[in-house]
Motif scaffolding. Structure first.
Motif, PDB file in Angstrom:
ATOM      1  N   TYR A  35     -25.866  22.518  14.228  1.00  0.00           N
ATOM      2  CA  TYR A  35     -25.685  21.496  15.263  1.00  0.00           C
ATOM      3  C   TYR A  35     -24.761  20.416  14.730  1.00  0.00           C
ATOM      4  O   TYR A  35     -24.473  20.341  13.520  1.00  0.00           O
ATOM      5  N   CYS A  36     -24.305  19.550  15.603  1.00  0.00           N
ATOM      6  CA  CYS A  36     -23.572  18.346  15.189  1.00  0.00           C
ATOM      7  C   CYS A  36     -23.662  17.333  16.322  1.00  0.00           C
ATOM      8  O   CYS A  36     -23.712  17.685  17.503  1.00  0.00           O
ATOM      9  N   ASN A  37     -23.732  16.068  15.949  1.00  0.00           N
ATOM     10  CA  ASN A  37     -23.739  14.964  16.925  1.00  0.00           C
ATOM     11  C   ASN A  37     -24.867  15.097  17.953  1.00  0.00           C
ATOM     12  O   ASN A  37     -24.665  14.863  19.146  1.00  0.00           O
ATOM     13  N   THR A  38     -26.045  15.444  17.495  1.00  0.00           N
ATOM     14  CA  THR A  38     -27.159  15.679  18.416  1.00  0.00           C
ATOM     15  C   THR A  38     -28.307  14.677  18.279  1.00  0.00           C
ATOM     16  O   THR A  38     -29.092  14.528  19.204  1.00  0.00           O
ATOM     17  N   TRP A  39     -28.428  14.026  17.140  1.00  0.00           N
ATOM     18  CA  TRP A  39     -29.610  13.172  16.919  1.00  0.00           C
ATOM     19  C   TRP A  39     -29.730  12.034  17.941  1.00  0.00           C
ATOM     20  O   TRP A  39     -30.830  11.803  18.461  1.00  0.00           O
ATOM     21  N   PRO A  40     -28.665  11.315  18.288  1.00  0.00           N
ATOM     22  CA  PRO A  40     -28.820  10.256  19.293  1.00  0.00           C
ATOM     23  C   PRO A  40     -29.329  10.780  20.632  1.00  0.00           C
ATOM     24  O   PRO A  40     -30.207  10.161  21.253  1.00  0.00           O
ATOM     25  N   MET A  41     -28.810  11.919  21.092  1.00  0.00           N
ATOM     26  CA  MET A  41     -29.285  12.484  22.353  1.00  0.00           C
ATOM     27  C   MET A  41     -30.744  12.906  22.241  1.00  0.00           C
ATOM     28  O   MET A  41     -31.548  12.661  23.151  1.00  0.00           O
ATOM     29  N   ALA A  42     -31.103  13.524  21.135  1.00  0.00           N
ATOM     30  CA  ALA A  42     -32.484  13.975  20.951  1.00  0.00           C
ATOM     31  C   ALA A  42     -33.451  12.799  20.965  1.00  0.00           C
ATOM     32  O   ALA A  42     -34.514  12.854  21.601  1.00  0.00           O
ATOM     33  N   ILE A  43     -33.099  11.736  20.275  1.00  0.00           N
ATOM     34  CA  ILE A  43     -33.961  10.546  20.252  1.00  0.00           C
ATOM     35  C   ILE A  43     -34.102   9.957  21.650  1.00  0.00           C
ATOM     36  O   ILE A  43     -35.195   9.568  22.074  1.00  0.00           O
ATOM     37  N   ALA A  44     -33.004   9.915  22.396  1.00  0.00           N
ATOM     38  CA  ALA A  44     -33.060   9.402  23.772  1.00  0.00           C
ATOM     39  C   ALA A  44     -33.948  10.275  24.643  1.00  0.00           C
ATOM     40  O   ALA A  44     -34.716   9.767  25.478  1.00  0.00           O
ATOM     41  N   MET A  45     -33.862  11.583  24.480  1.00  0.00           N
ATOM     42  CA  MET A  45     -34.711  12.502  25.255  1.00  0.00           C
ATOM     43  C   MET A  45     -36.191  12.255  24.976  1.00  0.00           C
ATOM     44  O   MET A  45     -37.027  12.224  25.890  1.00  0.00           O
ATOM     45  N   LEU A  46     -36.528  12.071  23.704  1.00  0.00           N
ATOM     46  CA  LEU A  46     -37.924  11.870  23.331  1.00  0.00           C
ATOM     47  C   LEU A  46     -38.424  10.500  23.767  1.00  0.00           C
ATOM     48  O   LEU A  46     -39.525  10.372  24.313  1.00  0.00           O
ATOM     49  N   ALA A  47     -37.635   9.471  23.520  1.00  0.00           N
ATOM     50  CA  ALA A  47     -38.058   8.109  23.835  1.00  0.00           C
ATOM     51  C   ALA A  47     -38.228   7.902  25.335  1.00  0.00           C
ATOM     52  O   ALA A  47     -39.109   7.148  25.773  1.00  0.00           O
ATOM     53  N   SER A  48     -37.411   8.581  26.129  1.00  0.00           N
ATOM     54  CA  SER A  48     -37.474   8.429  27.584  1.00  0.00           C
ATOM     55  C   SER A  48     -38.560   9.284  28.215  1.00  0.00           C
ATOM     56  O   SER A  48     -38.892   9.107  29.393  1.00  0.00           O
ATOM     57  N   GLY A  49     -39.102  10.229  27.445  1.00  0.00           N
ATOM     58  CA  GLY A  49     -40.108  11.132  27.992  1.00  0.00           C
ATOM     59  C   GLY A  49     -39.526  12.321  28.728  1.00  0.00           C
ATOM     60  O   GLY A  49     -40.280  13.118  29.306  1.00  0.00           O
ATOM     61  N   LYS A  50     -38.210  12.475  28.705  1.00  0.00           N
ATOM     62  CA  LYS A  50     -37.580  13.615  29.379  1.00  0.00           C
ATOM     63  C   LYS A  50     -37.932  14.936  28.707  1.00  0.00           C
ATOM     64  O   LYS A  50     -37.935  15.986  29.346  1.00  0.00           O
ATOM     65  N   VAL A  51     -38.209  14.872  27.417  1.00  0.00           N
ATOM     66  CA  VAL A  51     -38.579  16.060  26.653  1.00  0.00           C
ATOM     67  C   VAL A  51     -39.843  15.744  25.857  1.00  0.00           C
ATOM     68  O   VAL A  51     -39.935  14.688  25.226  1.00  0.00           O
TER      69      VAL A  51
END
Length: 406
Positions: free
Chosen positions: A349-365
């Motif tokens: 992967y590359c450049n994924t951690w910010p999106m992953a954190i946003a997904m978790l923090a928002s409850g989307k995932v």
């Protein structure tokens, strides 16, 4: 208070006169000899902390094929651009087990002892002199791949393809299944208060799903087949749904894994059996949806499953290969070519951690259900055996003796 830490002797008293406090003696002779060298409380606490860490930096070290040991290693010192982390939660990946069982993965061969672990989160306890964005006490998720040089892949934003990249627990680079670990601060990402350490550790496999879905072009209305309902297949399902996939079909050999997939949002589940004919499986998937799929994400690496992936994908669609199997694989390449089915690879992967954190923090995932087993670091052998046997979904090792919470 214990009287000894490693080779240092500790006492509390009133020597020298009128200077009560703690003193240490590296020569282990009478404590009165330290009168000329009293320590300030700050420096002493720092010294004691370092000594305690040195005594307790337990690490899971793979020495050779089948030879996994727990041993104490020195606490590393952070460089100017690094942070020292007290590790909290580290997930066991299939690659960790593969190195343990076989001593190699493809061209990556174990030639010296290596600390395992790369799905990790911890707390910052010391920062390097050049680090500005993190401070002591921050909880962080660790991206295990760090470019060593500013090559063409780094410049193009695809640093995961750099041939010289550092990657935790990939020979010869040590991982972070230990109590204390240093890492490049730019690849440590601060966790929001509502994201747990375990969720932070699961950002690593979640990132594989994000990268796979990006490579596949998953978008609103996509129909997606996920082959394999192991941890990577399940996170690919979660990400595909979060990115707007209208319908997701998932396949696996084990009904219990498909039951988990259903809980996580899979629209259709298909139990497959060894020996099933790929074209017939593809037809079964098509019958479920009433049409072939836009995208297939293949997470098993099994030859027959890759064949099914190609047959099940509609003309002009995309097959993404995430699972790694045999180096040479027979696939219906002419079928894919004449129908313009794109076959795309995925490497980490590359450049994924910010999106992953946003997904978790928002409850989307929600990745919390993926953790089915937890072990303290001292029970690493049992944890690895549990993973090897395929029990549950994700096994998590807890590295902080004083905090075994998620």
């Amino acid at each position: 208070m214990p009287s000894r830490f490693n080779q240092w002797r500790i006492c509390y008293g009133t020597n020298p006169p009128n200077r009560p406090g703690m003193y240490f003696d590296t020569q282990q002779h009478d404590i009165s000899n330290t009168a000329a060298h009293p320590l300030s409380s700050t420096s002493l606490l720092s010294t004691l902390l370092t000594t305690v860490m040195e005594l307790n930096n337990l690490s899971a070290v793979l020495h050779s094929k089948g030879d996994l040991r727990l041993e104490t290693r020195p606490v590393p010192k952070p460089g100017p651009n690094e942070v020292l982390l007290q590790m909290h939660s580290v997930g066991i990946c299939g690659s960790d087990v593969h190195y343990w069982q076989h001593g190699r993965i493809g061209d990556f061969v174990l030639t010296k002892p290596m600390v395992l672990g790369h799905e990790a989160a911890g707390r910052v306890i010391k920062v390097g002199s050049a680090v500005k964005h993190l401070q002591v006490g921050d909880r962080v998720a660790i991206e295990p791949g760090v470019p060593r040089e500013t090559d063409e892949f780094f410049k193009n934003g695809r640093y995961n393809l750099s041939p010289t990249i550092f990657f935790c627990a990939t020979p010869p680079d040590d991982g972070n299944l230990c109590r204390y670990y240093t890492h490049n601060a730019n690849f440590c990402y601060k966790l929001p208060d509502n994201v747990t350490f375990e969720e932070g550790a699961l950002i690593e496999p979640l990132s594989v799903g994000i990268h796979a879905c990006r490579r596949a072009g998953v978008t609103l209305g996509s129909t997606v087949l996920v082959c394999g309902a192991g941890p990577i297949g399940l996170v690919s399902l979660l990400v595909a749904k979060a990115m707007g996939a209208a319908q997701v079909v998932i396949t696996d050999l084990f009904p219990e894994r498909l039951a988990m997939a259903k809980e996580l949002g899979a629209d259709f589940q298909l139990v497959v059996k060894r020996g099933d004919e790929p074209k017939q499986l593809a037809k079964s998937v098509e019958d479920m949806l009433g049409a072939q799929l836009h995208i297939t994400i293949e997470c098993s690496g099994v030859e027959s499953s890759i064949q099914t992936a190609i047959y099940a994908t509609r003309s002009g669609g995309v097959v993404v290969l995430v699972g790694l199997g045999s180096e040479m694989t027979n696939v219906p390449l002419v079928n894919a070519a004449t129908r313009e089915v794109d076959i795309r690879g995925v490497f980490r992967y590359c450049n994924t951690w910010p999106m992953a954190i946003a997904m978790l923090a928002s409850g989307k995932v929600n990745v919390k259900p993926l953790v089915t087993h937890r072990f303290p670091l001292e029970q690493a052998a049992q944890a690895f055996e549990t993973t090897r046997q395929g029990l549950g979904i994700k096994v998590m090792l807890k590295c902080d003796q004083n905090d075994q919470n998620p």
